[in-house]
Design a protein around this motif. Structure first.
Motif, PDB file in Angstrom:
ATOM      1  N   ALA A 149       1.135  -1.100   0.134  1.00 58.38           N
ATOM      2  CA  ALA A 149       0.163  -0.095   0.317  1.00 58.38           C
ATOM      3  C   ALA A 149       1.017   0.901   0.015  1.00 58.38           C
ATOM      4  N   ALA A 150       1.678   1.309   1.012  1.00 57.36           N
ATOM      5  CA  ALA A 150       2.944   2.003   0.624  1.00 57.36           C
ATOM      6  C   ALA A 150       3.167   2.281  -0.088  1.00 57.36           C
ATOM      7  N   LEU A 151       3.943   1.945  -0.887  1.00 61.37           N
ATOM      8  CA  LEU A 151       4.592   1.967  -2.108  1.00 61.37           C
ATOM      9  C   LEU A 151       3.799   1.792  -3.463  1.00 61.37           C
ATOM     10  N   SER A 152       2.247   1.443  -3.271  1.00 60.89           N
ATOM     11  CA  SER A 152       1.554   1.954  -4.937  1.00 60.89           C
ATOM     12  C   SER A 152       1.134   3.122  -4.950  1.00 60.89           C
ATOM     13  N   THR A 153       0.384   4.178  -3.165  1.00 58.06           N
ATOM     14  CA  THR A 153       0.971   5.646  -3.062  1.00 58.06           C
ATOM     15  C   THR A 153       2.146   6.392  -3.476  1.00 58.06           C
ATOM     16  N   ASP A 154       3.496   5.593  -3.010  1.00 59.02           N
ATOM     17  CA  ASP A 154       4.423   6.231  -3.433  1.00 59.02           C
ATOM     18  C   ASP A 154       4.568   6.820  -5.217  1.00 59.02           C
ATOM     19  N   MET A 155       4.043   5.330  -5.713  1.00 57.06           N
ATOM     20  CA  MET A 155       4.470   5.533  -7.174  1.00 57.06           C
ATOM     21  C   MET A 155       2.930   6.005  -7.915  1.00 57.06           C
ATOM     22  N   ALA A 156       1.415   6.303  -7.325  1.00 56.46           N
ATOM     23  CA  ALA A 156       0.928   7.273  -8.205  1.00 56.46           C
ATOM     24  C   ALA A 156       1.700   8.559  -7.718  1.00 56.46           C
ATOM     25  N   TRP A 157       2.175   8.836  -6.681  1.00 54.07           N
ATOM     26  CA  TRP A 157       2.970  10.459  -6.264  1.00 54.07           C
ATOM     27  C   TRP A 157       3.726  10.804  -7.676  1.00 54.07           C
ATOM     28  N   LEU A 158       4.457   9.616  -7.341  1.00 53.84           N
ATOM     29  CA  LEU A 158       5.977  10.195  -8.581  1.00 53.84           C
ATOM     30  C   LEU A 158       5.289   9.978 -10.215  1.00 53.84           C
ATOM     31  N   VAL A 159       4.175   8.497 -10.975  1.00 51.02           N
ATOM     32  CA  VAL A 159       3.711   8.741 -11.647  1.00 51.02           C
ATOM     33  C   VAL A 159       3.311  10.240 -12.143  1.00 51.02           C
ATOM     34  N   GLY A 160       2.148  10.463 -10.955  1.00 57.18           N
ATOM     35  CA  GLY A 160       0.967  11.374 -11.613  1.00 57.18           C
ATOM     36  C   GLY A 160       1.250  12.670 -10.633  1.00 57.18           C
ATOM     37  N   ALA A 161       1.360  13.063  -9.401  1.00 62.38           N
ATOM     38  CA  ALA A 161       2.084  14.224  -9.089  1.00 62.38           C
ATOM     39  C   ALA A 161       2.623  14.996  -9.553  1.00 62.38           C
ATOM     40  N   ALA A 162       4.246  13.801  -9.437  1.00 60.03           N
ATOM     41  CA  ALA A 162       5.936  14.310  -9.200  1.00 60.03           C
ATOM     42  C   ALA A 162       6.094  16.222 -10.279  1.00 60.03           C
ATOM     43  N   PHE A 163       5.288  15.480 -11.423  1.00 60.18           N
ATOM     44  CA  PHE A 163       6.143  16.325 -12.457  1.00 60.18           C
ATOM     45  C   PHE A 163       5.019  17.291 -12.927  1.00 60.18           C
ATOM     46  N   GLY A 202      -2.339  21.652 -23.766  1.00 61.21           N
ATOM     47  CA  GLY A 202      -1.843  20.553 -23.331  1.00 61.21           C
ATOM     48  C   GLY A 202      -2.222  20.173 -22.184  1.00 61.21           C
ATOM     49  N   LEU A 203      -2.814  21.188 -21.037  1.00 59.85           N
ATOM     50  CA  LEU A 203      -3.101  20.853 -19.591  1.00 59.85           C
ATOM     51  C   LEU A 203      -4.122  20.252 -19.926  1.00 59.85           C
ATOM     52  N   GLY A 204      -4.881  19.846 -21.333  1.00 62.49           N
ATOM     53  CA  GLY A 204      -6.335  18.942 -21.104  1.00 62.49           C
ATOM     54  C   GLY A 204      -5.638  17.692 -21.386  1.00 62.49           C
ATOM     55  N   ILE A 205      -5.102  17.682 -22.459  1.00 66.81           N
ATOM     56  CA  ILE A 205      -3.698  16.474 -22.709  1.00 66.81           C
ATOM     57  C   ILE A 205      -4.108  15.392 -21.265  1.00 66.81           C
ATOM     58  N   TYR A 206      -2.460  16.031 -20.641  1.00 66.75           N
ATOM     59  CA  TYR A 206      -2.458  15.581 -19.828  1.00 66.75           C
ATOM     60  C   TYR A 206      -3.975  15.244 -18.442  1.00 66.75           C
ATOM     61  N   LEU A 207      -4.586  16.465 -18.319  1.00 67.89           N
ATOM     62  CA  LEU A 207      -6.084  15.723 -17.522  1.00 67.89           C
ATOM     63  C   LEU A 207      -5.982  14.403 -17.983  1.00 67.89           C
ATOM     64  N   LEU A 208      -6.466  14.442 -19.285  1.00 71.04           N
ATOM     65  CA  LEU A 208      -7.403  13.622 -19.930  1.00 71.04           C
ATOM     66  C   LEU A 208      -6.856  12.389 -20.210  1.00 71.04           C
ATOM     67  N   SER A 209      -5.042  12.212 -19.903  1.00 73.79           N
ATOM     68  CA  SER A 209      -4.164  11.068 -19.764  1.00 73.79           C
ATOM     69  C   SER A 209      -4.294  10.332 -18.404  1.00 73.79           C
ATOM     70  N   GLY A 210      -4.842  11.085 -17.749  1.00 78.36           N
ATOM     71  CA  GLY A 210      -4.482  10.927 -15.984  1.00 78.36           C
ATOM     72  C   GLY A 210      -6.249   9.986 -15.982  1.00 78.36           C
ATOM     73  N   GLY A 211      -7.181  10.745 -16.754  1.00 76.85           N
ATOM     74  CA  GLY A 211      -8.365   9.623 -16.511  1.00 76.85           C
ATOM     75  C   GLY A 211      -8.242   8.326 -17.632  1.00 76.85           C
ATOM     76  N   ILE A 212      -7.436   8.518 -18.581  1.00 71.52           N
ATOM     77  CA  ILE A 212      -7.934   7.383 -18.841  1.00 71.52           C
ATOM     78  C   ILE A 212      -6.918   6.239 -18.394  1.00 71.52           C
ATOM     79  N   CYS A 213      -5.652   6.794 -18.183  1.00 72.35           N
ATOM     80  CA  CYS A 213      -5.280   5.656 -17.210  1.00 72.35           C
ATOM     81  C   CYS A 213      -5.496   4.944 -15.193  1.00 72.35           C
TER      82      CYS A 213
END
Length: 449
Positions: A388-402, A418-429
């Protein structure tokens, strides 16, 4: 509230999930007690990180990168911002080793002391004009320290809360633990708005910005004692042990259940991507490309944080009524819709900016309220604590870090499309991860005799 006493379960569950009592004191331990502990801990962590994030917009471009243009200085500051999320999984691995050797209390004390020390250490550092390049190095080092510390703050309480909450109210109790996010942001934005309004630009850059960093250290001290009272108590330690919520090596989790780590990270991606795109990024974009006063933006975001908290409460009701994964999937779909509408609002004037912020915060509350642990039940009990800790870490890294860095860079170069594309990709994932998780569960249930 039941007065029934706690009996250690033989199957790794709770005999009485709604009310547990201390055998030798009559003091009860309920899911509500655990939720309060989670909220206190998360509030202090989010406050620290939002203080740094807001400073990346209002302070660090001028303090650390005075020779760069305003936008390039902000992008460089966001690059430092991302370092903590890169360091966080390493902090988790180190902290799990510390806990296996010296215990949960020692690990948590070290982590929160490091987090507070790094945060307050930034308040004492001079800028580029006095230290030159070493100022950037020192801020980046302390930022990495924050990330390592945050990886060590995992105490198992969210997992314990998910197990101990009554099945029909798990959405509600999962939401309660997430309330630390809007509370932490509200406090950070409020402090910066107050200091910014009460000082001249010169005073703010000279010393005013340092005040929230000092407050962060004080909040960490309070949070440390509040959380230690819970996690090192004899009964809590017993409950964590009985439910196999104990650390294992990160390499072992990745090797044995790496698929579940990935699914858990991507299932929450839409929420985590939206997280910094309605908090840190719009503050930078509006500050750079709009005449709207900074204090006004922060005040609107504070209102947004309140709405996010209310929406989180709503997400708990929705999750208990329609299912946590159904709720998270629906919110991911709404975030996809927002990815087409939101960019048109941002940058269209003060009314549009405010609408983007408020709608975004409501969506954040609805989605982030159920983003924690929705699919962590996939982990076998032996790996659940670290998984659970590692899943949270990776969600922060992939989704929020950059997210702030990429969103600002793409928007500056190509516009808010470009902002819309970024958000759309997150929702699709997120939708894809939830669909894969559902397919795996269906396959496993069919193969079970």
């Amino acid at each position: 509230m039941s007065a029934a006493s706690y009996t250690a379960p033989s199957s790794g569950g709770f005999e009485s999930p709604e009310s547990l009592s201390r055998a030798d004191t009559h003091e009860e331990v309920t899911p509500g007690d655990i939720a309060v502990g989670v909220t206190i801990g998360r509030t202090s962590e989010y406050f620290d990180f939002f203080v740094f994030g807001i400073a990346c917009v209002l302070v660090f471009p001028a303090l650390l990168f005075p020779s760069l243009s305003r936008i390039d200085g902000t992008l460089a500051s966001f690059a430092i911002f991302s370092l903590a999320f890169i360091a966080r999984p390493f902090g988790t691995a180190i902290s799990m080793a510390i806990q296996r050797r010296w215990g949960r209390g020692t690990k948590l004390t070290i982590a929160l002391f490091l987090l507070g020390s790094c945060t307050v250490g930034m308040a004492f550092l001079p800028g580029y004009e006095r230290l030159g390049f070493w100022a950037i190095v020192l801020f980046a080092t302390l930022r990495i320290g924050q990330g390592l510390a945050l990886g060590g703050t995992w105490d198992g309480l969210p997992s314990l809360l998910a197990i101990s909450a009554p099945r029909q109210r798990r959405g509600w109790f999962s939401m309660v633990g997430q309330l630390g996010a809007p509370v932490g942001f509200f406090l950070a934005a409020g402090l910066f708005a107050f200091v910014y309004a009460q000082t001249t630009p010169e005073e703010f850059l000279a010393w005013g910005w340092r005040f929230p960093f000092f407050v962060a250290f004080a909040i960490n001290v309070v949070a440390l004692f509040a959380r230690l009272r819970l996690v090192v108590g004899q009964l809590y330690s017993h409950l964590l042990t009985e439910n196999v919520l104990e650390p294992v090596k990160v390499s072992e989790v990745v090797r044995s259940e790496g698929r579940n780590v990935a699914i858990g990270a991507f299932a929450a991606l839409a929420s985590f991507a939206l997280f910094h795109l309605v908090t840190i990024f719009p503050l930078s974009y509006i500050e750079l490309y709009s005449e709207q006063p900074v204090v006004d933006v922060l005040r609107v975001q504070m209102l947004g944080a309140v709405l996010a908290g209310i929406a989180m409460v709503g997400s708990g009701w929705l999750a208990d009524r329609f299912g946590r994964r159904n709720t998270l999937g629906t919110m991911a779909a709404l975030i996809c819709v927002f990815s087409f509408v939101g960019p048109g609002l941002l940058g269209s004037g003060q009314a549009g900016n405010n609408a983007f912020l408020l709608i975004g915060f409501v969506l954040l509350g609805l989605s982030y309220g159920q983003s924690s642990g929705t699919v962590t039940a996939n982990f076998t009990p032996h790996y659940r604590y670290t998984g659970a800790a590692l899943s949270t870490d990776m969600a922060w890294l992939v989704g929020a870090a950059f997210a702030p860095l990429v969103a600002l860079a793409v928007s500056a170069r190509f516009g808010l499309f470009g902002l819309g594309i970024y958000l759309l990709s997150g929702g699709i994932c997120t939708l894809a991860a939830l669909a894969i998780n559902r397919a795996i569960e269906a396959r496993d249930s069919e193969s079970t005799p």
